[in-house]
Design an enzyme around this catalytic site. Structure first.
Site, PDB file in Angstrom:
ATOM      1  N   GLU A 192     -42.941  11.956  55.799  1.00 16.02           N
ATOM      2  CA  GLU A 192     -42.133  11.909  56.807  1.00 16.02           C
ATOM      3  C   GLU A 192     -41.059  11.733  55.919  1.00 16.02           C
ATOM      4  O   GLU A 192     -40.758  10.083  56.346  1.00 16.02           O
ATOM      5  CB  GLU A 192     -42.365  11.801  58.137  1.00 16.02           C
ATOM      6  CG  GLU A 192     -40.755  12.607  58.697  1.00 16.02           C
ATOM      7  CD  GLU A 192     -40.141  11.407  59.298  1.00 16.02           C
ATOM      8  OE1 GLU A 192     -38.413  11.447  60.045  1.00 16.02           O
ATOM      9  OE2 GLU A 192     -39.865  10.826  59.595  1.00 16.02           O
ATOM     10  N   ASP A 226     -44.257   7.918  58.986  1.00 17.14           N
ATOM     11  CA  ASP A 226     -43.174   7.744  59.816  1.00 17.14           C
ATOM     12  C   ASP A 226     -42.030   7.179  59.316  1.00 17.14           C
ATOM     13  O   ASP A 226     -42.526   5.958  58.185  1.00 17.14           O
ATOM     14  CB  ASP A 226     -43.310   6.912  60.970  1.00 17.14           C
ATOM     15  CG  ASP A 226     -41.995   7.228  61.662  1.00 17.14           C
ATOM     16  OD1 ASP A 226     -41.946   8.549  62.030  1.00 17.14           O
ATOM     17  OD2 ASP A 226     -41.243   6.291  61.935  1.00 17.14           O
TER      18      ASP A 226
HETATM   19  C1  GLC Z   1     -39.283   9.303  62.761  1.00 16.78           C
HETATM   20  C2  GLC Z   1     -39.285   9.414  63.780  1.00 16.78           C
HETATM   21  C3  GLC Z   1     -37.971   9.453  64.393  1.00 16.78           C
HETATM   22  C4  GLC Z   1     -37.423   7.794  64.514  1.00 16.78           C
HETATM   23  C5  GLC Z   1     -37.748   7.444  63.907  1.00 16.78           C
HETATM   24  C6  GLC Z   1     -37.510   5.582  63.724  1.00 16.78           C
HETATM   25  O1  GLC Z   1     -37.945   9.169  61.751  1.00 16.78           O
HETATM   26  O2  GLC Z   1     -39.384  11.549  63.735  1.00 16.78           O
HETATM   27  O3  GLC Z   1     -38.141  10.326  65.699  1.00 16.78           O
HETATM   28  O4  GLC Z   1     -36.615   7.902  65.653  1.00 16.78           O
HETATM   29  O5  GLC Z   1     -38.947   8.089  62.348  1.00 16.78           O
HETATM   30  O6  GLC Z   1     -38.985   5.336  63.758  1.00 16.78           O
HETATM   31  C1  GLC Z   2     -35.692   9.233  59.785  1.00 18.67           C
HETATM   32  C2  GLC Z   2     -34.938  10.432  58.956  1.00 18.67           C
HETATM   33  C3  GLC Z   2     -33.665  11.352  59.914  1.00 18.67           C
HETATM   34  C4  GLC Z   2     -33.669  11.167  60.735  1.00 18.67           C
HETATM   35  C5  GLC Z   2     -34.516  10.367  61.347  1.00 18.67           C
HETATM   36  C6  GLC Z   2     -34.181  10.277  63.389  1.00 18.67           C
HETATM   37  O1  GLC Z   2     -34.475   8.473  59.259  1.00 18.67           O
HETATM   38  O2  GLC Z   2     -34.620  10.007  57.525  1.00 18.67           O
HETATM   39  O3  GLC Z   2     -33.029  12.160  58.124  1.00 18.67           O
HETATM   40  O4  GLC Z   2     -32.297  11.441  61.362  1.00 18.67           O
HETATM   41  O5  GLC Z   2     -34.975   9.526  61.263  1.00 18.67           O
HETATM   42  O6  GLC Z   2     -33.118  10.574  63.522  1.00 18.67           O
END
Ligand code: GLC
Ligand code: GLC
Length: 650
Positions: free
Chosen positions: A337, A295
């Site tokens: 991710e 993540d």
């Molecule tokens: C990732 C997850 C998102 C979350 C963020 C912080 O982007 O997909 O849902 O808010 O990380 O953990």
């Molecule tokens: C991470 C991603 C961003 C996304 C967020 C969750 O920061 O990089 O693009 O919007 O998670 O909302």
């Protein structure tokens, strides 16, 4: 940038230090199980030089480097010895077939445990549904212990070793993983390793003043450093707090919180923290996780004067985790991710880093093509950015649990005369339904008037026009919306890589506005596109006249075709250059299959107008269109109905 040392030198140093460390480790572990110890040292021999190189580069300057190194290896050994026998068997199988995830049988699904089936037991009961759909990979959204109320959907972890009691228990999770595996479904879970919740034991100790645990996080006595860092940082959740830091009254100090105030960023510059997280990762691996979703990879390393995103050290940290997994849990692969600029997304994708990665660029540009009915940006980006390392794969998706951000490259867009900033404004207007004539019913997410930007929330169906068409009882628009949904999915199912479906989209679930009544969710529009499963609606999937059935059955057809055509395995994809700006197409070859695997030509129409396509030297002339079974001749031209998809085989 920290350069890795010259290979010869490092191999020599690695051998020397392993020679010194091994007898100490073997004294602790070898006797318990000599055979398993031998298997461990075999993998250690293979991967230690790489691990050593990474750790020296990251932490070699610490006076107690060898103390940490020994701890890390002891954790790996202990974790390997504790690894259940069925997972060890899987390790061996995957090592002999490292390309397993390139198969055209692969199909991913993602859901929240509570929203989809109440709890882990409910998920077990849904295995027949997953199999009916054809899933071979199931990502369960964060299910670990987390704070009550707002926990960012579980992305604030209070313990990596406890399941959220509302969902079940750790033993149930282990059993579920094993049962899914027996049914041919690989479990994917998150490794939320950029931050913990402020209720994690480490954070609680930090709050009581424990200096060792304060050093697990990034904590500052006053605003001097935060102000200095913030000069170059992007704001991620500006609705929640400005900047990247939160004042902690108990401490009288500022804590780095990239996301929510209750998500404390971890300090990977501290080798003790790296060691602690390595132990948590291997614990999760031994639960039976086959795909570990890393993540928020972009944010894990901070450096003054930079954006603190995608720094070189972030890659080294992930590679070090990867080397440890190769030693102690080799069946597990990493999924990155990184929802960032496409140049940065690809840097995480490597056999030695993340073997698979979300493909946010394809996702964003598919939506762009739906809005504009034009495919130039998509075709240009895919022709230069789709190809990745042969041992790695994209995870292609239409949407996930997060918002949609327009992370295409401004430089690419400029080449086509498109101004990135202006075009994003248009897309935001379009997908929030503010643009007149828009079919979409999306919501703004993190609208930031300062930066003039926002991201978009909405389910696949609501963004593709189904919500609006149903409200207006407009039959033609309902059919078009369904076709748009199928068009989007047809591409993730065929372009090369692992397709991932957000469960619910297969029956066209619409936005759920109920989140606005829940104070823990009201400020986060992403909950609109995380509706609770509706099993009455799902039951209508077998009714070919119902909207659910019309979507599900067309999707099923594509899934079945994908699974029977090895041409759709791997990612040998050649984009077609077409004069028609509404059409998008590519030739797929099943390069992954030793036996060849044939070819499939994919042609699509992104507009609601009939399109005629002239193919310049088609790969074959007489074809069968697999979805309809019709015979098609590719010369002199092919005609596509509104939003039609063709999968053509010679
Ligand atoms: C990732 C997850 C998102 C979350 C963020 C912080 O982007 O997909 O849902 O808010 O990380 O953990
Ligand atoms: C991470 C991603 C961003 C996304 C967020 C969750 O920061 O990089 O693009 O919007 O998670 O909302």
């Amino acid at each position: 940038m920290t350069d890795l040392q010259s290979l010869d030198w490092i191999n020599q140093q690695a051998r020397l230090s392993l020679k010194r460390l091994l007898p100490r480790l073997s004294a602790q572990f070898a006797e318990a199980d000599p055979e398993q110890w031998a298997a461990f040292t075999r993998r250690l021999d293979a991967h230690f030089p790489r691990l050593f190189n990474l750790l020296v580069t990251l932490y070699g300057a610490h006076y107690d480097f060898f103390y940490h190194l020994e701890n890390i290896l002891a954790i790996a050994a202990r974790s390997w010895l504790a690894r259940p026998a069925d997972l060890k068997a899987l390790d061996a199988a995957r090592e002999s077939e490292p390309d397993w995830f390139h198969s055209n049988a692969m199909l991913g699904g993602v859901c929240y445990v509570d929203l989809f089936a109440n709890n882990l037991n409910g998920i077990r009961e849904k295995i027949p549904y997953f199999k009916e759909l054809g899933l071979t990979y199931l990502h369960l959204m964060p299910l670990f212990k987390c704070p009550e109320g707002n926990s960012d959907g579980g992305y604030a972890v209070s313990s990596y070793r406890e399941v959220n009691p509302a969902l079940g228990a750790m033993d149930e999770l282990r059993e579920l993983a094993a049962e899914l595996r027996r049914e041919g479904i690989s479990l994917a879970l998150d490794f939320i390793f950029n931050h913990t919740s402020d209720e994690h034991d480490w954070a609680k100790r930090a709050l009581t003043g424990d200096a060792d645990h304060q050093n697990y996080y990034l904590i500052f006595p006053d605003r001097t450093m935060p102000d200095a860092y913030e000069r170059t940082l992007r704001e991620i959740f500006p609705d929640e707090h400005p900047g990247a830091f939160t004042f902690q009254p108990e401490l009288g100090k500022w804590v780095w919180t990239t996301f929510h105030a209750f998500q404390w960023d971890l300090n990977y510059a501290n080798p003790a923290l790296f060691t602690a997280m390595a132990e948590e990762m291997l614990f999760i691996a031994n639960v039976g996780v086959e795909v570990l979703r890393l993540d928020a990879v972009a944010f894990i390393w901070k450096k003054m004067g930079t954006s603190c995103e995608n720094l070189p050290e972030a890659h080294l940290i992930i590679q070090a985790f990867n080397a440890l997994a190769c030693i102690a849990a080799p069946a597990m692969i990493f999924k990155s991710e990184a929802i960032v600029h496409p140049d940065d997304v690809v840097k995480y994708i490597h056999r030695d880093e993340c073997q698979i990665s979300y493909n946010p660029l394809l996702m964003a540009l598919l939506w762009n093509s739906l809005a504009t009915r034009k495919t130039r940006l998509l075709a240009q980006a895919m022709s230069k950015r789709l190809a990745i390392h042969p041992n790695t794969a994209w995870v292609n998706y239409v949407r996930v649990h997060d918002d949609i951000g327009w992370t295409f490259s401004d430089e690419d867009a400029a080449q086509l005369g498109v101004k990135g900033y202006d075009h994003r404004q248009f897309l935001n207007q379009f997908y929030t339904g503010r643009f007149s004539g828009s079919f979409a019913r999306g919501l703004p997410f993190q609208e930031n008037p300062k930066a003039g930007d926002m991201r978009i929330s909405g389910t696949g169906a609501s963004l593709a026009g189904l919500e609006k068409a149903l409200a207006e009882k407009n039959e033609l628009e309902i059919e078009y919306a369904i076709r748009r949904i199928i068009l989007m999915h047809s591409i993730i199912l065929s372009i090369g890589g692992i397709p991932l479906i957000y469960l619910g989209d297969e029956i066209g679930m619409l936005n759920d506005y109920g989140y606005r009544d829940d104070p823990a969710k009201a400020d986060d529009s992403r909950w609109a596109h995380r509706p609770r499963a509706n099993w009455q609606k799902a039951a209508r999937r077998s009714d070919g006249d119902a909207v659910e059935g019309r979507i599900y059955q067309r999707l099923q057809k594509l899934i079945a075709l994908r699974k029977t055509h090895p041409a759709l395995s791997g990612h040998d994809t050649t984009l077609l250059q077409m004069a028609n700006e509404h059409a998008f197409g590519y030739l797929r070859r099943g390069g992954f299959q030793p036996s060849g695997g044939g070819q499939i030509l994919v042609l699509t129409n992104f507009s609601e107008v009939l399109q005629t396509i002239f193919l310049n030297r088609p790969p074959f002339v007489a074809a069968t269109e697999l979805i309809t079974g019709n015979a098609v001749t590719l010369t002199p031209s092919v005609t596509l109905q509104p939003y039609q998809v063709m999968w053509l085989a010679p």
